[in-house]
Design an enzyme around this catalytic site. Structure first.
Site, PDB file in Angstrom:
ATOM      1  N   ASN A  39     -52.773 -25.963 -33.022  1.00  0.00           N
ATOM      2  CA  ASN A  39     -53.171 -27.361 -33.208  1.00  0.00           C
ATOM      3  C   ASN A  39     -52.451 -27.948 -34.422  1.00  0.00           C
ATOM      4  O   ASN A  39     -53.030 -28.725 -35.183  1.00  0.00           O
ATOM      5  CB  ASN A  39     -54.699 -27.415 -33.378  1.00  0.00           C
ATOM      6  CG  ASN A  39     -55.237 -28.819 -33.312  1.00  0.00           C
ATOM      7  OD1 ASN A  39     -54.582 -29.723 -32.799  1.00  0.00           O
ATOM      8  ND2 ASN A  39     -56.421 -29.028 -33.860  1.00  0.00           N
ATOM      9  N   LYS A  89     -62.050 -26.946 -33.579  1.00  0.00           N
ATOM     10  CA  LYS A  89     -63.074 -27.760 -34.255  1.00  0.00           C
ATOM     11  C   LYS A  89     -63.594 -28.953 -33.468  1.00  0.00           C
ATOM     12  O   LYS A  89     -64.207 -29.842 -34.063  1.00  0.00           O
ATOM     13  CB  LYS A  89     -62.535 -28.219 -35.597  1.00  0.00           C
ATOM     14  CG  LYS A  89     -61.268 -29.059 -35.445  1.00  0.00           C
ATOM     15  CD  LYS A  89     -60.964 -29.850 -36.686  1.00  0.00           C
ATOM     16  CE  LYS A  89     -59.869 -30.845 -36.402  1.00  0.00           C
ATOM     17  NZ  LYS A  89     -59.586 -31.766 -37.447  1.00  0.00           N
ATOM     18  N   SER A 129     -69.466 -26.221 -42.445  1.00  0.00           N
ATOM     19  CA  SER A 129     -69.643 -27.638 -42.091  1.00  0.00           C
ATOM     20  C   SER A 129     -71.094 -28.052 -42.264  1.00  0.00           C
ATOM     21  O   SER A 129     -72.011 -27.239 -42.065  1.00  0.00           O
ATOM     22  CB  SER A 129     -69.239 -27.814 -40.624  1.00  0.00           C
ATOM     23  OG  SER A 129     -69.695 -29.044 -40.132  1.00  0.00           O
ATOM     24  N   TYR A 154     -69.425 -24.924 -31.108  1.00  0.00           N
ATOM     25  CA  TYR A 154     -68.659 -25.068 -32.361  1.00  0.00           C
ATOM     26  C   TYR A 154     -69.583 -24.890 -33.565  1.00  0.00           C
ATOM     27  O   TYR A 154     -69.290 -24.111 -34.486  1.00  0.00           O
ATOM     28  CB  TYR A 154     -67.984 -26.449 -32.408  1.00  0.00           C
ATOM     29  CG  TYR A 154     -67.619 -26.882 -33.800  1.00  0.00           C
ATOM     30  CD1 TYR A 154     -66.490 -26.377 -34.425  1.00  0.00           C
ATOM     31  CD2 TYR A 154     -68.428 -27.768 -34.518  1.00  0.00           C
ATOM     32  CE1 TYR A 154     -66.175 -26.745 -35.717  1.00  0.00           C
ATOM     33  CE2 TYR A 154     -68.116 -28.140 -35.804  1.00  0.00           C
ATOM     34  CZ  TYR A 154     -66.993 -27.623 -36.410  1.00  0.00           C
ATOM     35  OH  TYR A 154     -66.688 -27.977 -37.698  1.00  0.00           O
ATOM     36  N   LYS A 158     -69.950 -21.813 -36.760  1.00  0.00           N
ATOM     37  CA  LYS A 158     -70.015 -21.977 -38.222  1.00  0.00           C
ATOM     38  C   LYS A 158     -71.211 -21.187 -38.774  1.00  0.00           C
ATOM     39  O   LYS A 158     -71.113 -20.526 -39.819  1.00  0.00           O
ATOM     40  CB  LYS A 158     -70.128 -23.454 -38.597  1.00  0.00           C
ATOM     41  CG  LYS A 158     -68.876 -24.269 -38.294  1.00  0.00           C
ATOM     42  CD  LYS A 158     -67.682 -23.827 -39.122  1.00  0.00           C
ATOM     43  CE  LYS A 158     -66.404 -24.556 -38.772  1.00  0.00           C
ATOM     44  NZ  LYS A 158     -65.193 -23.937 -39.296  1.00  0.00           N
ATOM     45  N   PHE A 183     -68.582 -32.159 -45.497  1.00  0.00           N
ATOM     46  CA  PHE A 183     -69.155 -33.310 -44.804  1.00  0.00           C
ATOM     47  C   PHE A 183     -68.027 -33.919 -43.954  1.00  0.00           C
ATOM     48  O   PHE A 183     -67.433 -33.198 -43.167  1.00  0.00           O
ATOM     49  CB  PHE A 183     -69.909 -34.206 -45.799  1.00  0.00           C
ATOM     50  CG  PHE A 183     -71.270 -33.572 -46.078  1.00  0.00           C
ATOM     51  CD1 PHE A 183     -71.367 -32.351 -46.746  1.00  0.00           C
ATOM     52  CD2 PHE A 183     -72.438 -34.112 -45.547  1.00  0.00           C
ATOM     53  CE1 PHE A 183     -72.582 -31.697 -46.909  1.00  0.00           C
ATOM     54  CE2 PHE A 183     -73.657 -33.463 -45.709  1.00  0.00           C
ATOM     55  CZ  PHE A 183     -73.731 -32.268 -46.385  1.00  0.00           C
ATOM     56  N   ASN A 204     -62.266 -37.870 -33.623  1.00  0.00           N
ATOM     57  CA  ASN A 204     -62.861 -38.297 -34.891  1.00  0.00           C
ATOM     58  C   ASN A 204     -62.514 -39.748 -35.214  1.00  0.00           C
ATOM     59  O   ASN A 204     -61.526 -40.297 -34.744  1.00  0.00           O
ATOM     60  CB  ASN A 204     -62.391 -37.381 -36.029  1.00  0.00           C
ATOM     61  CG  ASN A 204     -62.896 -35.967 -35.841  1.00  0.00           C
ATOM     62  OD1 ASN A 204     -62.118 -35.057 -35.672  1.00  0.00           O
ATOM     63  ND2 ASN A 204     -64.200 -35.795 -35.849  1.00  0.00           N
ATOM     64  N   VAL A 222     -67.060 -48.492 -31.379  1.00  0.00           N
ATOM     65  CA  VAL A 222     -68.068 -48.071 -32.360  1.00  0.00           C
ATOM     66  C   VAL A 222     -69.250 -47.559 -31.544  1.00  0.00           C
ATOM     67  O   VAL A 222     -69.885 -48.320 -30.803  1.00  0.00           O
ATOM     68  CB  VAL A 222     -68.498 -49.258 -33.250  1.00  0.00           C
ATOM     69  CG1 VAL A 222     -69.658 -48.865 -34.154  1.00  0.00           C
ATOM     70  CG2 VAL A 222     -67.306 -49.748 -34.067  1.00  0.00           C
ATOM     71  N   PHE A 223     -69.515 -46.258 -31.682  1.00  0.00           N
ATOM     72  CA  PHE A 223     -70.530 -45.636 -30.828  1.00  0.00           C
ATOM     73  C   PHE A 223     -71.943 -45.957 -31.314  1.00  0.00           C
ATOM     74  O   PHE A 223     -72.567 -45.168 -32.004  1.00  0.00           O
ATOM     75  CB  PHE A 223     -70.320 -44.124 -30.767  1.00  0.00           C
ATOM     76  CG  PHE A 223     -69.021 -43.711 -30.110  1.00  0.00           C
ATOM     77  CD1 PHE A 223     -68.562 -44.333 -28.962  1.00  0.00           C
ATOM     78  CD2 PHE A 223     -68.265 -42.672 -30.649  1.00  0.00           C
ATOM     79  CE1 PHE A 223     -67.374 -43.934 -28.349  1.00  0.00           C
ATOM     80  CE2 PHE A 223     -67.079 -42.267 -30.045  1.00  0.00           C
ATOM     81  CZ  PHE A 223     -66.631 -42.905 -28.899  1.00  0.00           C
TER      82      PHE A 223
HETATM   83  N1  UFG Z   1     -67.213 -42.770 -34.082  1.00  0.00           N
HETATM   84  C1  UFG Z   1     -67.054 -43.981 -33.435  1.00  0.00           C
HETATM   85  N2  UFG Z   1     -65.972 -44.147 -32.633  1.00  0.00           N
HETATM   86  C2  UFG Z   1     -65.042 -43.167 -32.436  1.00  0.00           C
HETATM   87  C3  UFG Z   1     -65.206 -41.920 -33.102  1.00  0.00           C
HETATM   88  C4  UFG Z   1     -66.314 -41.763 -33.928  1.00  0.00           C
HETATM   89  O1  UFG Z   1     -67.870 -44.885 -33.602  1.00  0.00           O
HETATM   90  O2  UFG Z   1     -64.100 -43.370 -31.667  1.00  0.00           O
HETATM   91  C5  UFG Z   1     -68.380 -42.579 -34.974  1.00  0.00           C
HETATM   92  C6  UFG Z   1     -69.289 -41.461 -34.532  1.00  0.00           C
HETATM   93  O3  UFG Z   1     -70.231 -41.937 -33.605  1.00  0.00           O
HETATM   94  C7  UFG Z   1     -69.898 -41.051 -35.855  1.00  0.00           C
HETATM   95  C8  UFG Z   1     -68.808 -41.319 -36.879  1.00  0.00           C
HETATM   96  O4  UFG Z   1     -67.901 -42.210 -36.235  1.00  0.00           O
HETATM   97  O5  UFG Z   1     -70.969 -41.878 -36.159  1.00  0.00           O
HETATM   98  C9  UFG Z   1     -68.060 -40.087 -37.291  1.00  0.00           C
HETATM   99  O6  UFG Z   1     -67.627 -39.395 -36.134  1.00  0.00           O
HETATM  100  P1  UFG Z   1     -66.604 -38.204 -36.186  1.00  0.00           P
HETATM  101  O7  UFG Z   1     -66.374 -37.737 -34.794  1.00  0.00           O
HETATM  102  O8  UFG Z   1     -65.424 -38.567 -36.992  1.00  0.00           O
HETATM  103  O9  UFG Z   1     -67.381 -37.105 -37.042  1.00  0.00           O
HETATM  104  P2  UFG Z   1     -68.774 -36.384 -36.736  1.00  0.00           P
HETATM  105  O10 UFG Z   1     -69.660 -36.715 -37.874  1.00  0.00           O
HETATM  106  O11 UFG Z   1     -69.294 -36.645 -35.394  1.00  0.00           O
HETATM  107  O12 UFG Z   1     -68.311 -34.886 -36.693  1.00  0.00           O
HETATM  108  C10 UFG Z   1     -67.938 -34.277 -37.867  1.00  0.00           C
HETATM  109  C11 UFG Z   1     -66.898 -33.198 -37.620  1.00  0.00           C
HETATM  110  C12 UFG Z   1     -67.471 -32.044 -36.899  1.00  0.00           C
HETATM  111  C13 UFG Z   1     -68.756 -31.612 -37.520  1.00  0.00           C
HETATM  112  C14 UFG Z   1     -69.706 -32.751 -37.687  1.00  0.00           C
HETATM  113  C15 UFG Z   1     -70.929 -32.371 -38.431  1.00  0.00           C
HETATM  114  O13 UFG Z   1     -65.803 -33.722 -36.879  1.00  0.00           O
HETATM  115  O14 UFG Z   1     -66.546 -30.997 -36.962  1.00  0.00           O
HETATM  116  O15 UFG Z   1     -69.084 -33.766 -38.431  1.00  0.00           O
HETATM  117  O16 UFG Z   1     -71.897 -33.351 -38.355  1.00  0.00           O
HETATM  118  F1  UFG Z   1     -69.369 -30.685 -36.763  1.00  0.00           F
END
Ligand code: UFG
Length: 347
Positions: A39, A89, A129, A154, A158, A183, A204, A222-223
């Site tokens: 990756n 990841k 994590s 995943y 961890k 974080f 992400n 924006v989810f």
């Molecule tokens: N989000 C969006 N639109 C997108 C992508 C993300 O709105 O296209 C939001 C998600 O809903 C979330 C925030 O952006 O609220 C962050 O999302 P990420 O996917 O960037 O990160 P996460 O917090 O979901 O995940 C991260 C790491 C994982 C880890 C997790 C622990 O990527 O490896 O935190 O909570 F497991």
């Protein structure tokens, strides 16, 4: 130049691994990287050299084979410590491919710990994590909060790897380890020359934002904007990847200088600030001057509503504190995206 010593970095061509490798070299360490490039790109090594003036030792090996680690340690018998980043990841992918995640993320951990025992290598930093906390009952979350049942394979890897490290340390005098519970790392090296390189469509938030801004993705979704948070979007503790990289060096030195309170320790690595998705977009637009095309969409399955770190233990005990701002995170991510796309044109 005499070095402070050799550090083995697994996953050293990946996002956090490469920036930590550059930081280690800049702080005077000699870096030995093992990465199977599953990756990441080999060019990353040249980028590390551009920044530091030094090309790290590199082995394109798979850590699922014990023999790989043995060969590297035999060639570098003076390795002082190991930072283990190499892992898959993606939360969603891990649900689709659990066996791949269990094998790929857990077998290497066992192999590395076995080799540490064989060769009397004492110091180990593990990339953990905040996912281990799930949705915590109390915010900000401290290291004493309970580890919740994992919501994905995943996340489970961890938890298992933290336990593997803890149990191995308990059974083997002389091995020390620190688990850093990251974080949400975002941003890029401040040179703009090393950063995140997601394969395919990013999962992400930050790479999705930069890819949308540069025109590779049409719009950011924006989810969810109906969460129980001030602006309705989810909250995370975003941390600049350079601050995170520095935390690894501090953690290693804590063990090498025998400053730890225990042979196994766990630290939250965040800023201590909760930031919403809409605030990230706002910072990105302000810091870069680029307008982002986004819309509010449905919630993403499995997202937790909000989490941010209590960083007192890391600040006071580890002696490390995040210092870079949110705008520095979003701006550096953008600089990297632009530089990387430009480099593809000229190569
Ligand atoms: N989000 C969006 N639109 C997108 C992508 C993300 O709105 O296209 C939001 C998600 O809903 C979330 C925030 O952006 O609220 C962050 O999302 P990420 O996917 O960037 O990160 P996460 O917090 O979901 O995940 C991260 C790491 C994982 C880890 C997790 C622990 O990527 O490896 O935190 O909570 F497991």
């Amino acid at each position: 130049m005499s070095s402070k010593g050799k550090i083995l970095v697994t996953g050293g061509t990946g996002y956090i691994g490469s920036i930590t490798s550059a930081e280690l070299i800049e702080q005077g360490y000699e870096v030995v990287i093992i990465d199977n490039l599953s990756n990441s790109e080999k060019d990353t090594l040249d980028r590390i050299q551009d920044i530091t003036g030094i090309l790290p030792h590199f082995y394109e090996y798979d850590l699922q084979e014990q023999e790989s680690i043995e060969r590297v340690i035999t060639e570098h018998p003076d390795i002082l410590g190991i930072i283990h980043f190499a892992a898959a990841k993606a939360v969603g992918e891990s649900v689709e491919m659990p066996l791949h995640y269990y094998r790929n993320n857990i077998v290497p951990m066992i192999n590395i710990l076995e080799s540490m025992k064989i060769h009397n290598i004492s110091n180990f930093v593990f990339s953990s994590s905040c996912t281990v906390y799930g949705q915590p009952d109390e915010l900000p979350v401290t290291e004493l909060a309970p580890v919740k049942p994992a919501e994905s394979p995943y996340g489970y890897t961890k938890q298992v790897n933290e336990n593997l490290l803890k149990d191995t340390i308990q059974a083997n005098k002389g091995i020390k380890g620190i688990a850093l519970r990251y974080f949400n790392p975002i941003g890029a090296h401040l040179s703009g020359n090393l950063g995140e390189l997601p394969l395919g469509v990013p999962d992400n938030l930050m790479p999705y934002i930069t890819q949308t801004a540069i025109g590779i993705r049409e719009e950011l979704k924006v989810f969810g904007d109906d969460y129980n948070t001030p602006d309705g979007s989810c909250i995370r503790d975003y941390i600049h990847v350079v601050d995170l990289a520095r935390a690894h060096v501090v953690a290693l030195e804590r063990m090498m200088q025998n400053k730890g309170k225990a042979d196994y320790e766990v630290f939250n690595i965040g800023t201590g600030n909760g930031v919403s998705v809409l605030e990230i977009i706002d910072s990105f637009e302000k810091a870069t001057g680029v307008k982002l095309n986004y819309k509010i969409a449905d919630r993403r399955a499995g997202d937790i509503e909000q989490i941010w770190a209590n960083t007192d233990f890391a600040n006071n005990e580890l002696g490390w504190k995040a210092s870079l701002t949110l705008d520095q995170m979003t701006k550096s991510a953008w600089e990297w995206e632009k530089n990387y796309r430009e480099s593809l044109k000229t190569n």
